[in-house]
Write an enzyme that holds these catalytic residues in place. Structure first.
Site, PDB file in Angstrom:
ATOM      1  N   THR A  16       1.759   0.910   0.554  1.00 13.67           N
ATOM      2  CA  THR A  16       0.493   0.315   0.997  1.00 13.67           C
ATOM      3  C   THR A  16      -0.386   1.378   1.658  1.00 13.67           C
ATOM      4  O   THR A  16      -1.592   1.453   1.411  1.00 13.67           O
ATOM      5  CB  THR A  16       0.777  -0.832   1.987  1.00 13.67           C
ATOM      6  OG1 THR A  16       1.678  -1.751   1.350  1.00 13.67           O
ATOM      7  CG2 THR A  16      -0.484  -1.562   2.376  1.00 13.67           C
ATOM      8  N   SER A  40       6.961   8.879  -5.953  1.00 14.96           N
ATOM      9  CA  SER A  40       8.152   9.033  -6.776  1.00 14.96           C
ATOM     10  C   SER A  40       8.668   7.665  -7.198  1.00 14.96           C
ATOM     11  O   SER A  40       8.920   6.800  -6.356  1.00 14.96           O
ATOM     12  CB  SER A  40       9.230   9.763  -5.968  1.00 14.96           C
ATOM     13  OG  SER A  40      10.466   9.614  -6.607  1.00 14.96           O
ATOM     14  N   LYS A  79      -4.660 -17.120   5.878  1.00 13.98           N
ATOM     15  CA  LYS A  79      -3.898 -17.146   7.128  1.00 13.98           C
ATOM     16  C   LYS A  79      -4.860 -17.360   8.300  1.00 13.98           C
ATOM     17  O   LYS A  79      -5.788 -16.575   8.499  1.00 13.98           O
ATOM     18  CB  LYS A  79      -3.151 -15.806   7.268  1.00 13.98           C
ATOM     19  CG  LYS A  79      -2.459 -15.632   8.595  1.00 13.98           C
ATOM     20  CD  LYS A  79      -1.703 -14.309   8.682  1.00 13.98           C
ATOM     21  CE  LYS A  79      -1.198 -14.072  10.098  1.00 13.98           C
ATOM     22  NZ  LYS A  79      -0.611 -12.760  10.304  1.00 13.98           N
ATOM     23  N   GLU A 337       3.030  -9.312  15.111  1.00 17.82           N
ATOM     24  CA  GLU A 337       1.626  -9.740  15.052  1.00 17.82           C
ATOM     25  C   GLU A 337       0.913  -9.098  13.855  1.00 17.82           C
ATOM     26  O   GLU A 337      -0.308  -8.982  13.846  1.00 17.82           O
ATOM     27  CB  GLU A 337       0.902  -9.412  16.368  1.00 17.82           C
ATOM     28  CG  GLU A 337       1.256 -10.353  17.521  1.00 17.82           C
ATOM     29  CD  GLU A 337       0.470 -11.679  17.503  1.00 17.82           C
ATOM     30  OE1 GLU A 337      -0.375 -11.874  16.616  1.00 17.82           O
ATOM     31  OE2 GLU A 337       0.735 -12.509  18.389  1.00 17.82           O
ATOM     32  N   ILE A 341      -0.626  -2.874   8.942  1.00 16.12           N
ATOM     33  CA  ILE A 341      -1.637  -2.594   7.917  1.00 16.12           C
ATOM     34  C   ILE A 341      -2.985  -2.355   8.604  1.00 16.12           C
ATOM     35  O   ILE A 341      -3.770  -1.493   8.194  1.00 16.12           O
ATOM     36  CB  ILE A 341      -1.700  -3.732   6.867  1.00 16.12           C
ATOM     37  CG1 ILE A 341      -0.364  -3.776   6.097  1.00 16.12           C
ATOM     38  CG2 ILE A 341      -2.870  -3.545   5.903  1.00 16.12           C
ATOM     39  CD1 ILE A 341      -0.229  -4.920   5.101  1.00 16.12           C
TER      40      ILE A 341
HETATM   41  C1  LIG Z   1      10.525  -5.572   8.324  1.00 14.36           C
HETATM   42  C2  LIG Z   1       9.096  -5.181   8.213  1.00 14.36           C
HETATM   43  C3  LIG Z   1       8.114  -6.171   8.108  1.00 14.36           C
HETATM   44  C4  LIG Z   1       6.764  -5.807   8.058  1.00 14.36           C
HETATM   45  N1  LIG Z   1       5.811  -6.779   8.011  1.00 14.36           N
HETATM   46  C5  LIG Z   1       4.503  -6.432   8.084  1.00 14.36           C
HETATM   47  C6  LIG Z   1       3.488  -7.399   8.079  1.00 14.36           C
HETATM   48  O1  LIG Z   1       3.734  -8.596   7.954  1.00 14.36           O
HETATM   49  N2  LIG Z   1       2.207  -6.986   8.185  1.00 14.36           N
HETATM   50  C7  LIG Z   1       1.879  -5.665   8.296  1.00 14.36           C
HETATM   51  O2  LIG Z   1       0.698  -5.342   8.452  1.00 14.36           O
HETATM   52  N3  LIG Z   1       2.826  -4.729   8.214  1.00 14.36           N
HETATM   53  C8  LIG Z   1       4.117  -5.062   8.131  1.00 14.36           C
HETATM   54  N4  LIG Z   1       5.062  -4.101   8.066  1.00 14.36           N
HETATM   55  C9  LIG Z   1       4.656  -2.703   7.936  1.00 14.36           C
HETATM   56  C10 LIG Z   1       4.246  -2.444   6.487  1.00 14.36           C
HETATM   57  O3  LIG Z   1       5.311  -2.774   5.639  1.00 14.36           O
HETATM   58  C11 LIG Z   1       3.871  -0.985   6.295  1.00 14.36           C
HETATM   59  O4  LIG Z   1       2.926  -0.613   7.257  1.00 14.36           O
HETATM   60  C12 LIG Z   1       3.257  -0.773   4.936  1.00 14.36           C
HETATM   61  O5  LIG Z   1       4.046  -1.308   3.925  1.00 14.36           O
HETATM   62  C13 LIG Z   1       3.035   0.697   4.683  1.00 14.36           C
HETATM   63  O6  LIG Z   1       4.217   1.360   4.342  1.00 14.36           O
HETATM   64  P1  LIG Z   1       4.094   2.884   3.904  1.00 14.36           P
HETATM   65  O7  LIG Z   1       3.161   2.964   2.764  1.00 14.36           O
HETATM   66  O8  LIG Z   1       3.795   3.670   5.112  1.00 14.36           O
HETATM   67  O9  LIG Z   1       5.577   3.278   3.455  1.00 14.36           O
HETATM   68  P2  LIG Z   1       6.438   2.906   2.155  1.00 14.36           P
HETATM   69  O10 LIG Z   1       6.105   1.570   1.609  1.00 14.36           O
HETATM   70  O11 LIG Z   1       7.855   3.162   2.536  1.00 14.36           O
HETATM   71  O12 LIG Z   1       5.992   3.959   1.060  1.00 14.36           O
HETATM   72  C14 LIG Z   1       6.481   5.282   1.065  1.00 14.36           C
HETATM   73  C15 LIG Z   1       6.036   5.984  -0.204  1.00 14.36           C
HETATM   74  O13 LIG Z   1       6.399   7.345  -0.096  1.00 14.36           O
HETATM   75  C16 LIG Z   1       6.983   7.753  -1.301  1.00 14.36           C
HETATM   76  N5  LIG Z   1       7.897   8.862  -1.022  1.00 14.36           N
HETATM   77  C17 LIG Z   1       8.789   8.978  -0.032  1.00 14.36           C
HETATM   78  N6  LIG Z   1       9.468  10.143  -0.102  1.00 14.36           N
HETATM   79  C18 LIG Z   1       8.960  10.791  -1.178  1.00 14.36           C
HETATM   80  C19 LIG Z   1       9.236  12.034  -1.791  1.00 14.36           C
HETATM   81  N7  LIG Z   1      10.206  12.860  -1.346  1.00 14.36           N
HETATM   82  N8  LIG Z   1       8.529  12.367  -2.887  1.00 14.36           N
HETATM   83  C20 LIG Z   1       7.562  11.570  -3.376  1.00 14.36           C
HETATM   84  N9  LIG Z   1       7.256  10.372  -2.830  1.00 14.36           N
HETATM   85  C21 LIG Z   1       7.954   9.982  -1.751  1.00 14.36           C
HETATM   86  C22 LIG Z   1       7.697   6.535  -1.850  1.00 14.36           C
HETATM   87  O14 LIG Z   1       7.919   6.618  -3.232  1.00 14.36           O
HETATM   88  C23 LIG Z   1       6.669   5.456  -1.478  1.00 14.36           C
HETATM   89  O15 LIG Z   1       5.693   5.395  -2.492  1.00 14.36           O
HETATM   90  C24 LIG Z   1       6.410  -4.441   8.073  1.00 14.36           C
HETATM   91  C25 LIG Z   1       7.402  -3.451   8.120  1.00 14.36           C
HETATM   92  C26 LIG Z   1       8.734  -3.816   8.193  1.00 14.36           C
HETATM   93  C27 LIG Z   1       9.777  -2.754   8.257  1.00 14.36           C
END
Ligand SMILES: Cc1cc2nc3c(=O)[nH]c(=O)nc-3n(C[C@H](O)[C@H](O)[C@H](O)COP(=O)(O)OP(=O)(O)OC[C@H]3O[C@@H](n4cnc5c(N)ncnc54)[C@H](O)[C@@H]3O)c2cc1C
Length: 496
Positions: A16, A40, A79, A337, A341
Site C-alpha cells: 500500500t 518482488s 465507514k 484507530e 494508511i
Molecule cells: C495486523 C495489522 C492490521 C492493520 N490494519 C490496518 C488498518 O486497518 N488500517 C490501516 O490504515 N493500516 C493498517 N495496518 C497497517 C497497513 O497494513 C500498512 O500501513 C500498509 O499495508 C502498508 O504496508 P507497507 O506497504 O509499508 O508494507 P508491505 O505491505 O509489507 O509491503 C512491502 C513491500 O516491499 C517489498 N519488498 C520487501 N523486501 C523486498 C526486497 N528485498 N526486494 C524487493 N521488494 C521487497 C514487498 O514485495 C512488498 O511489495 C495494519 C497492519 C497490521 C500489521
C-alpha cells in the site's frame, strides 16, 4: 556547497505504501521526475490494512480518483466510525464516530452542556447527538453534498494496491520486478547511490523511498537509523488475520471487540469480511490466538489464518540522508484507530510540500522529521488511552494496561478532562476534541465538573437545546437508505 539535484526517485516496495507514493508522486509531480518502483513477487505484502479514516478522501480528491469506480474496484464499503465493544468493561460498548457530536459554543465544548443534561436526567447518551453515529447504529448511509456525513472506507488492500498501480503507471511510473539484495552507499556521504537486484541489475537514484515493510531494508538495514520501542505503552505485538465469507449485509463501521489479551477486528467488505485478532504474546500464544479468533468469526474462512509479528514504535528519523521511510518501514503504532494508511498519506503530502528538487537541505529533513514525530506522538497517546482507561480487571492483560505507566502528555490530557471536562487539539494533530471526548467518555472517564457558561441557560432552555440537536440528527438519518441499498446503486463491486 554542491547539492545534487533530485530527478530519479526510486521506491523500494510495492505494498500500500509503495503504490500510494508512486501514484501520488507520478500524478502530482511526475513531469519533473523519473519514478520507479521495485517490488518482488517472491516477497508478499503484509496483506492487511483495510480500514481507513476520512482523510483518505482528501488524498483521493488530489489524485482525481472517481469514488464510484474506486469503491467498485476495491470491494469497498463505507465507514462511519469504529464500535468499541467491551473496551470499557465486558458488555459495555460505545462508538467512536467520524461525525461531530452536538454543538459547541465559543467557550465550551458540547460535552459541558451534555454533562449538565445528564445530571438533570434530560440528556440521552452522548453519541445520540451525532448523525454519523445514529446512521451507523441503524445501518444507513449515503454520500451527501459537502457538509453531510463524514466517512471513510473499508477496502481490499490487495485490490487497492492494484488500483494505485494502474494510476501510477498511467502517469509514467515504472515498475521493476526483482528482489533487492544490496543497498549501495556512497563511501563518504553515506547517501544511498543504488540498489542491486538478485538479477545483478543495478538501479541508481537520487532519492529513495523505503516502502519495504517491517524489514526497513533501506532505512534500517542499510542506514541503521534506530527505532523507538513503545511496547511498554502499547504491549500488543502479534496479530492473526483471516478472511471470511459475508453472512449478511455489510455494516457501515468497523468493529473492535476487546478480548481477554487484546482485541478483535471485523472489517466488512462487499463480498467478504476481514477479521483479525491483535494480542500480546506475553499473555497468549499464537495457537491460543488462532483458536480464539476462529471461535469468534461469523462466516466460513476463505483463507488460512496468518500470524503477523510487530514491535510498536517509530523509526527515530523518517527521513535520513536521501532515504524516506513510509508505511511499516517507518514504524507501527497498531491498527486500533486505522491510522497507518493516514500516516503514509501524511508522509507523501509532506514530502511533496518540501520536495528537494535542488538537492537535500538538512533543515528540510529536520523539519520533516519534527513534524512527523509530533503527529505520531499524539496518535500514540490517543491509542494508549483506549487501553489504559478501562474498568476491565478480568484478565492479567487488562490489569497490566490499567496499571501501566503512560506518557506524561497523555496523563495531562486525562487529568484535564477528569477535573474540568476540557479537551484540546494540538494544531497538527489528527484526532480532534470530539474524538478525544467520545473515547474518554466511552472508556468511562466522567468529568467532575462542567463549564459555568452552561448555567447561562435555564434548565428548560438546555432541554430544548438538546432536543433540537437530537431531532436534527434523527431527521437527517431517517432519510438515508440502508448501507447495502446505497452500495448496490452507487458502487457495486466488480466481479472478483
Ligand atoms: C495486523 C495489522 C492490521 C492493520 N490494519 C490496518 C488498518 O486497518 N488500517 C490501516 O490504515 N493500516 C493498517 N495496518 C497497517 C497497513 O497494513 C500498512 O500501513 C500498509 O499495508 C502498508 O504496508 P507497507 O506497504 O509499508 O508494507 P508491505 O505491505 O509489507 O509491503 C512491502 C513491500 O516491499 C517489498 N519488498 C520487501 N523486501 C523486498 C526486497 N528485498 N526486494 C524487493 N521488494 C521487497 C514487498 O514485495 C512488498 O511489495 C495494519 C497492519 C497490521 C500489521
Amino acid at each position: 556547497m554542491d547539492y545534487q539535484k533530485i530527478k530519479r526517485v526510486v521506491i523500494a516496495g510495492g505494498g500500500t505504501a509503495g503504490w500510494m507514493a508512486a501514484a501520488s508522486l507520478a500524478k502530482l509531480l511526475g513531469k519533473n521526475l523519473d519514478i520507479s518502483l521495485i517490488e518482488s513477487d517472491d516477497i508478499p505484502t503484509v496483506g492487511v490494512g483495510e480500514a481507513t479514516i476520512p482523510t483518505m478522501l482528501t488524498l483521493h480528491e488530489l489524485l482525481g480518483i472517481n469514488e464510484r469506480e474506486f469503491m467498485a474496484e476495491v470491494n469497498g464499503t463505507f465507514k462511519l466510525g469504529i464500535a468499541f465493544e467491551s473496551w470499557r468493561d465486558v458488555g459495555k460498548d460505545y462508538i467512536h464516530s467520524f461525525g461531530f457530536t452536538g454543538k459547541d459554543c465559543w467557550a465550551a465544548g458540547f460535552q459541558h452542556f451534555w454533562l449538565k443534561g445528564q445530571q438533570l436526567g434530560i440528556a440521552k447518551d452522548f453519541g445520540q447527538y451525532c448523525a454519523e453515529l445514529l446512521a451507523a447504529q441503524q445501518n444507513r448511509f449515503a454520500v451527501m453534498p459537502k457538509g453531510g456525513l463524514n466517512y471513510a472506507y473499508h477496502i481490499d488492500a490487495g485490490r487497492y494496491a492494484g488500483f494505485l498501480r494502474r494510476l501510477a503507471e498511467k502517469h509514467n511510473a515504472k515498475r521493476i520486478e526483482g528482489k533487492i539484495v544490496s543497498v549501495n552507499l556512497h563511501n563518504e556521504t553515506g547517501f544511498i547511490e543504488s540498489l542491486t537486484l538478485a538479477s545483478g541489475k543495478v538501479i541508481e537514484g537520487d532519492l529513495f523511498i523505503d516502502c519495504s515493510g517491517f524489514r526497513g531494508l533501506l532505512i534500517e538495514q542499510a542506514l541503521h537509523t534506530g527505532y523507538d520501542d513503545w511496547s511498554h505503552w502499547l504491549p500488543c505485538d502479534s496479530a492473526i488475520a483471516v478472511q471470511t465469507e459475508s453472512v449478511g449485509p455489510p455494516i457501515p463501521y468497523t468493529r473492535s471487540i476487546a478480548r481477554e489479551s487484546g482485541w478483535q477486528w471485523r472489517i466488512p467488505l462487499q463480498t467478504r469480511v476481514g477479521n483479525g485478532l491483535v494480542f500480546c504474546s506475553r499473555y497468549m500464544s499464537d495457537d491460543e490466538g488462532i483458536q480464539q479468533l476462529l471461535d469468534n468469526i461469523e462466516g466460513k474462512p476463505i483463507n488460512e489464518p496468518r500470524v503477523i509479528k510487530f514491535l510498536t514504535g517509530t523509526r527515530r528519523k523518517h527521513w535520513n540522508k536521501n532515504c524516506i521511510a513510509m508505511g511499516l518501514s517507518s514504524g507501527f503504532i497498531e491498527p486500533l484507530e486505522s491510522t497507518s494508511i493516514h500516516l503514509i498519506q501524511r508522509s507523501i503530502t509532506r514530502l511533496m510540500q518540501m520536495f528537494p528538487y535542488d538537492g537535500i537541505r538538512q533543515p528540510d529533513v529536520n523539519e520533516f522529521n519534527t513534524q512527523m514525530h509530533a503527529e505520531i506522538i499524539n496518535i500514540r497517546d490517543f491509542i494508549v488511552l483506549h487501553y489504559h482507561v478501562t474498568e476491565r480487571t478480568d484478565s492479567p492483560f487488562w490489569r497490566f494496561c490499567r496499571s501501566m505507566d503512560i506518557p506524561d502528555s497523555l496523563r495531562h490530557r486525562i487529568e484535564l478532562f477528569k477535573q474540568t471536562g476540557r479537551v484540546f487539539k494540538v494544531p497538527t494533530e489528527l484526532f480532534g476534541e470530539n474524538s478525544w471526548t467520545q473515547v474518554m467518555l466511552g472508556q468511562g472517564l466522567m468529568p467532575e465538573q462542567y463549564h459555568p457558561i452552561v448555567n447561562m441557560m435555564s434548565d428548560d432552555e438546555l432541554k430544548n437545546f438538546l432536543n433540537g440537536i437530537d431531532q436534527t440528527a434523527n431527521n437527517l438519518v431517517k432519510q438515508l437508505p440502508q448501507h447495502q441499498e446505497f452500495i448496490n446503486h452507487y458502487c457495486k463491486a466488480s466481479a472478483m
